[in-house]
Structures are given as C-alpha cells and as structure tokens.
Design an enzyme around this catalytic site. Structure first.
Site, PDB file in Angstrom:
ATOM      1  N   HIS A  56       0.846  -1.221  -0.240  1.00 25.33           N
ATOM      2  CA  HIS A  56       0.111  -0.065  -0.158  1.00 25.33           C
ATOM      3  C   HIS A  56       0.919   1.215  -0.013  1.00 25.33           C
ATOM      4  O   HIS A  56       2.024   1.184   0.530  1.00 25.33           O
ATOM      5  CB  HIS A  56      -0.831   0.037   1.427  1.00 25.33           C
ATOM      6  N   ASP A  88      -7.903  -4.676  -0.370  1.00 28.28           N
ATOM      7  CA  ASP A  88      -8.217  -5.361  -1.691  1.00 28.28           C
ATOM      8  C   ASP A  88      -8.363  -6.491  -1.786  1.00 28.28           C
ATOM      9  O   ASP A  88      -9.348  -7.291  -2.545  1.00 28.28           O
ATOM     10  CB  ASP A  88      -7.859  -4.553  -2.924  1.00 28.28           C
TER      11      ASP A  88
END
Ligand code: MLT
Length: 429
Positions: free
Chosen positions: A307, A364
């Site tokens: 991320h 996700d």
C-alpha cells in the site's frame, strides 16, 4: 518560539511557518512561497503535499493506525453499523439514538429514484461496466435536483442532498447489476435496514421469496465501514478538487467514482479476483506466480499487495481477513480460489522478498474474497467500494465547503518549446 523552516534560495534566506496537527504531524506552510520567492514546489503524485487540513480521518501509515473522527477502525468495525459510521463521518460525532433513528428514517424515505432515472438505464448497453452506469447516474441527479448546483445552499439544503445521495446510491448500485444481468429492477423496501435493503434489491426476484441472511448483512456492514474513508486518497482528493469549483455534491461524487474505478485505486479488488481466476485457469501453481512476481523482467504483478501509505500493514486488512475467515466458515464455503489466495498470502507473509518490500496483502485482497463469498459478482466489487466510500466523500466535500476552501489550482513547471513563429502548412517539411 513558534517553529519555522528556513529556506535559502540564491543566497537569500526565507522563513516559512510550521503548522502542527492534533496528532503532531508537522507541515511547512508554503502558502506564501511563490509570492515571496518566485519559486513553486514540484511533488509528482503529491506524496509530500498536504492538500488540506482535515478533522475527519487520521491515518498513520508507519504504525498502521486508522481512526474516523478519533475512533479506532477496529472498534467501529466491531461495534458500529454502517449508517452510524456514515453519520459520524459526515456530522463529526456519534449520533444519539434519536439522531440515528432520524438519519436512518430519512435515508429510507429517499431510496426511491425518479422514474426517469430508471428510463436512463435503457440507454446503456446491457454489458456496460456497472461503474460507468453508477458514475453517470449519480451525476444525473444534478439534473433531477438542479438547485443542488447553487454555491449558497443552506445547511438544510446540503443535508437534503446528503440524505438523497446516501439513499439513492444503493438503489442505483443494485440496479446497475440487475440491468447488467437483464433481470427486472427491484424497488427498495422501506421495512428493511440499509444493508438488507441493498441485498434484497441485488438478489431478489419478483418470482421468489428472498430470505435475508443476517451473517451476510453483518459482513456487509463491516466491509462498508472499513471502506468508509481513507483521508486524501485519489478519489477523495478528486471529490474535494471538483467540489472546490463549487460543483454540486452529485457532480463531485460522480467524479470521485470515476477516480475510484481506476485499477490502481478501487478497481484493484476486481483485479485481485481476476488474478486469482487466471492463476486457477493456469493450473493453480502459486509458486510459479510468486516467481513471476519476483522476476523483474516479467510484467506480471501481484494485485492486492502493499500500500502507498501503510508501511507495515493495512489495519483494515487485519479486520477483513478475520471477517473473510468467519464468513467463509459460517456459510460453509469451500472455494478453490480461496486456497490460491491463502497460498499467495502465506508466501507474502513469509518470503524475504515480499517482507523486505513490504508487500503484504491489503484491504483489496481480502475484500474481493468476501464479496465473492456473499455472491457479489466480480464486476460489482468496485461499486461496493463506492457504496462504502460515499460517506467519506460526502464528509470531505462538506468540510471543504464549510471551511470555504479556495478553488484547487495547482501550477506546473513548463518543459515545452520556447516561443516560435507559426509556419504555414505549405512551408512545413
Ligand atoms: C483507499 O482506501 O482509498 C485506498 O487504500 C487507496 C489509498 O488510500 O490511497
């Protein structure tokens, strides 16, 4: 003495104030930089640029902390509901029972959309991606509520737009799926709570009785809470930037939906599932794909890992991983894609290559797995993200408006041709 930053340019010294947030984040305030020095800053991707001061969400990427209005994401995911969190984000405080009842009641009352919105569906190709329809129809609300474009809306008028948007997005989102499938569109049911009503509109048929599964409702509440805000990410910055031109709430959120659709942003959850399916189709050998991911010359990328702001772990991923395990075992789902996902997860958590590069599974990665388990089709994953992110977009748009922030207008460093004279077409070689 107040802290300041000294800058020396062409031998001349300038001083800029340092501003500090409530969590002691510090920023050099360069609002007067160009006026005083003639210079601007360049920060591609804005990784070092605080575009605004905001009191909504606190995120510490180094420590893996995420809080909405001061409340830890872990507590909200465990103890709250999506509408309560939406109220918290938008209005800044946890609601009393009466406030929450009124907020929920207002949203429930506004879930119907104008029949002309329904007709617009007929104009889209039936195979259109649901995000294309969602962004268009959310923007179209400006046409149905033209007063929403006024720059001088009262508090009550803004509240009405907020309620309408929160209510109608779930109807429109469910209908994008139904339209895609060629199914009849289901009207909302006012006797159901927000998440149950959405599931009903998505999955019921006029021909059959639809039983709402409370385990799925609770998983959906959690997922929407976890996606509800994430400070100045790409889609939220888009909403604020578009809104800073005094664009309507609907138009600004529609722009945010388009930003979210990008595979580098919200579209990643769909890409994760498609990657797992491709691995399965190839025979399911995860070690082959781990090797491909490590090979610099191979274009294959592991989706759903790492991320931009979390350097150790994504706190949402921890909660969602547990939720994924719970949902799958409660529903008794034995999904071969899940086995592939677990092997990739294991590799990422134990392999030096991934550890060094901080490539751990992110939100996700797991959200796609739960969505699949609760029957949401892959093309709808990013729509689900939009549904969850809506209160965050609204809160950020409202804050920007209440703080009377100026129109966003970045500058550039020009790298093109110097002035030159126009050449007639007959003289060009
Ligand atoms: C998000 O929740 O918006 C994503 O994790 C992306 C981001 O924050 O940059």
């Amino acid at each position: 003495m107040a802290e300041s930053a000294e800058l020396i340019l062409d031998g001349k010294s300038y001083s800029f104030p340092v501003t500090e947030g409530t969590e002691h984040e510090k920023a050099i305030d360069i609002a007067k930089l160009r006026d005083q020095t003639g210079y601007i800053t360049i920060d591609s991707g804005y990784k070092n640029t605080g575009a605004t001061k905001s009191a909504i969400t606190f995120l510490d990427g180094e420590e893996g902390i995420l809080r909405y209005r001061g409340y830890p994401i872990e507590q909200l995911a465990e103890q709250s509901s999506f509408l309560e969190v939406a109220y918290l984000l938008i209005y800044g405080t946890l609601p009393t029972q009466a406030e929450l009842d009124n907020f929920s009641h207002q949203i429930t009352k506004h879930t119907l959309v104008h029949e002309d919105v329904r007709k617009i569906f007929d104009g889209f190709p039936s195979a259109a991606h649901p995000m294309a329809i969602l962004s268009s129809l959310i923007c179209s609300l400006t046409a149905f509520y033209p007063e929403s474009v006024s720059p001088d809306l009262s508090k009550e008028e803004i509240d009405l737009n907020v309620i309408r948007l929160m209510a109608k997005i779930s109807t429109i989102a469910a209908w994008t799926y139904k339209n895609n499938m060629g199914h009849p569109l289901n009207y909302p049911r006012n006797d159901l709570d927000y998440c149950s009503n959405f599931l009903y509109m998505m999955f019921s048929f006029p021909t059959e009785k639809y039983e709402i599964d409370s385990r799925i409702v609770s998983a959906l509440n959690k997922l929407l809470i976890l996606h509800a805000d994430h400070e100045q990410n790409c889609s939220t910055s888009t909403v604020r930037l578009v809104g800073s031109a005094n664009a309507s709430l609907y138009g600004s959120v529609s722009a945010g939906i388009n930003a979210l659709w990008g595979p580098l942003h919200g579209g990643a959850n769909q890409e994760v599932l498609e990657m797992l399916q491709a691995i399965q189709k190839d025979g399911g050998d995860t070690s082959k794909f781990i090797a491909k991911a490590k090979d610099k010359n191979d274009p294959f990328r592991l989706m759903g890992f790492g991320h931009r702001v979390y350097k150790n772990f994504d706190p949402r991923a921890k909660i969602i991983k547990k939720a994924a395990d719970d949902v799958l075992s409660a529903l008794g789902i034995n999904d071969p894609l899940l086995k592939i996902a677990q092997e990739l997860e294991q590799a990422a958590l134990t392999d030096e290559y991934f550890i060094e590069r901080k490539l751990y599974p992110n939100v996700d990665f797991y959200s796609g797995i739960i969505y699949r388990a609760i029957g949401i089709p892959t093309e709808m994953f990013t729509v689900m993200f939009a549904l969850g992110r809506l209160p965050g977009w609204i809160a950020q748009w409202k804050e920007m408006r209440e703080n009377k922030e100026p129109i966003g207008r970045p500058r550039q460093v020009y790298t093109g041709e110097l002035e030159r004279d126009y050449v007639g077409i007959e003289q060009r070689s």
